[in-house]
Design a protein around this motif. Structure first.
Motif, PDB file in Angstrom:
ATOM      1  N   SER A  53       0.206   4.279  -2.797  1.00 41.92           N
ATOM      2  CA  SER A  53      -0.667   5.274  -2.201  1.00 41.92           C
ATOM      3  C   SER A  53      -1.001   6.371  -3.209  1.00 41.92           C
ATOM      4  O   SER A  53      -0.188   6.719  -4.073  1.00 41.92           O
ATOM      5  N   SER A  80       6.596   3.210   4.861  1.00 42.01           N
ATOM      6  CA  SER A  80       5.449   4.104   4.916  1.00 42.01           C
ATOM      7  C   SER A  80       5.902   5.502   4.515  1.00 42.01           C
ATOM      8  O   SER A  80       7.103   5.804   4.478  1.00 42.01           O
ATOM      9  N   SER A  81       4.934   6.363   4.265  1.00 43.06           N
ATOM     10  CA  SER A  81       5.264   7.755   3.954  1.00 43.06           C
ATOM     11  C   SER A  81       5.916   8.434   5.154  1.00 43.06           C
ATOM     12  O   SER A  81       6.768   9.318   4.993  1.00 43.06           O
ATOM     13  N   ARG A 126       0.812  -1.219   0.000  1.00 43.59           N
ATOM     14  CA  ARG A 126       0.000   0.000   0.000  1.00 43.59           C
ATOM     15  C   ARG A 126       0.845   1.269   0.000  1.00 43.59           C
ATOM     16  O   ARG A 126       0.484   2.259  -0.632  1.00 43.59           O
ATOM     17  N   ALA A 127       1.957   1.244   0.724  1.00 44.20           N
ATOM     18  CA  ALA A 127       2.777   2.457   0.805  1.00 44.20           C
ATOM     19  C   ALA A 127       3.296   2.870  -0.566  1.00 44.20           C
ATOM     20  O   ALA A 127       3.366   4.062  -0.884  1.00 44.20           O
TER      21      ALA A 127
END
Length: 417
Positions: free
Chosen positions: A288, A330-331, A284-285
């Motif tokens: 996104s 992740s962001s 997902r990261a």
């Protein structure tokens, strides 16, 4: 600084490393490492003499010199750092590797082996398929998150990507003022690919590592890619697949799925909607809708050549990085990575190899003594996450490990040392 960093640490002095041309020693003769890598065939006799004599080369970045592994493949010799001694090399040395927390513990013996020739990996994804198995192999593989670590006898695509990325030194940052580009990544990855085998086949024979675009080498690059594609497809009862490692430039819909354009490469690859949706949910990261500014997405894809000559993706993994190609999950981790780089800090990003396989700190600061673990806490209001956070804090406290914590709703943390 987090109020949970109670242990006093001191900043280690920056080692400028080996200034000028790095030197190595083979069979008693000093040689430029740059020349060895550019034209290794000129030094075959020296390599052979060193291998037949003491059995290793020497790196002259420090005193006393450190041993180097001599590996041979396809009639060419390569030098590699001695296992376990990477962090003893000078900071600027090509063989310097920061001490890593490794995801190799997720596998049983035999999944990853270090041999005299290099690294041998038992790959979970089949690349040569006999008739009758090709259609079945297009079914998405089981989610590796559901496979207990102790039963992992082979390495998945994400594990292979993380393995070569880490072994190439691309999951670490060690010198202030660097500006890592795809040219640097390609050079570092090429050394690892040259001495790695997957399922007893040289990785270089089945992997296309997208090279940086240069006008003067564009024709040679195109010919090499054509040869790679020419090896793919079905002949008789065997279907041959290949691997492509590169950076996503653009994903756009087509009437039949999606077209994935890679940076530095003219020829795209194609994916059906079902596969890309599964990959986007798993990573997902990297997919996104609001990617961090200047972040990058690295992919390792298994491809087949269709009857019309297109490259169809049959499996793929993705990895988010910051602008310097440092991995992030992740962001929020991208933001902290940029914060550490801007502050001129030396650090490691531990890689799990397989999703969900091991629990590591998000980063490790290695320019302080003792080394400091860094945790990024980006989820709030979930009891399972809070329980996990509590367990990690208890473990670090019991082990006496200094930890710098950042709750993502707070300002970026002050750094120790």
């Amino acid at each position: 600084m987090s109020d949970r960093l109670h242990i006093q640490v001191r900043r280690l002095p920056v080692d400028p490393g080996a200034a000028g041309t790095p030197l190595v020693e083979l069979a008693g003769q000093r040689v430029s490492l740059t020349s060895l890598r550019r034209v290794p065939e000129r030094f075959s006799s020296l390599f052979g003499a060193a291998k037949a004599g003491v059995g290793y080369g020497l790196c002259l970045c420090s005193t006393p010199p450190l041993r180097l592994v001599i590996r041979a493949g396809k009639g060419r010799y390569h030098l590699a750092g001695w296992p376990g001694e990477g962090d003893q090399h000078a900071t600027g040395c090509d063989f310097h590797k920061l001490l890593q927390v490794s995801g190799r513990s997720a596998y049983t013996a035999g999944a990853i082996e270090e041999t005299e020739q290099g690294t041998r990996v038992r790959l979970a994804v089949p690349l040569h398929l006999r008739s009758g198995r090709a259609a079945a192999a297009r079914t998405p593989p089981p989610d590796l998150d559901s496979v207990p670590s102790a039963t992992r006898r082979s390495v998945g695509l994400l594990g292979l990507l993380h393995l070569v990325w880490q072994d190439a030194g691309l999951s670490e940052w060690r010198e202030p003022g660097q500006c890592r580009t795809w040219v640097d990544c390609h050079r570092a990855l090429s050394h690892e690919v040259a001495t790695c085998a997957v399922s007893d086949v040289p990785l270089s024979a089945v992997l296309h590592l997208v090279p940086p675009y240069r006008p003067e080498t564009a024709r040679a690059t195109a010919l090499a890619f054509d040869r790679f594609c020419g090896e793919l497809g079905t002949s008789g009862r065997t279907t041959r697949r290949g691997l492509i490692l590169g950076e996503i430039r653009l994903i756009e819909p087509t009437p039949y799925g999606y077209r994935i354009a890679l940076r530095h490469q003219r020829t795209p690859v194609f994916s059906d909607a079902q596969l890309l949706d599964r990959v986007a949910r798993s990573y997902r990261a990297a997919f996104s809708a609001s990617l961090p500014e200047q972040s990058r997405r690295i992919v390792l894809a298994v491809v087949e050549r269709t009857g019309r000559g297109y490259l169809r993706v049959v499996d793929m993994v993705a990895m988010l990085t910051n602008a310097q190609y440092l991995p992030a999950e992740s962001s929020h981790e991208v933001r902290l990575t940029d914060h550490l780089v801007a502050a001129g800090r030396a650090f490691v990003k531990p890689l799990r190899y397989e999703a969900g396989a091991a629990v590591f700190p998000d980063f490790i600061l290695v320019d302080v003594d003792p080394r400091v673990y860094v945790e990024v806490y980006g989820v709030q209001g979930q009891q399972a996450y809070e329980d996990h956070k509590r367990d990690k804090r208890a473990y670090y406290a019991a082990a006496g490990i200094p930890v710098l914590e950042w709750e993502v709703g707070d300002p970026l943390p002050d750094l120790p040392g």
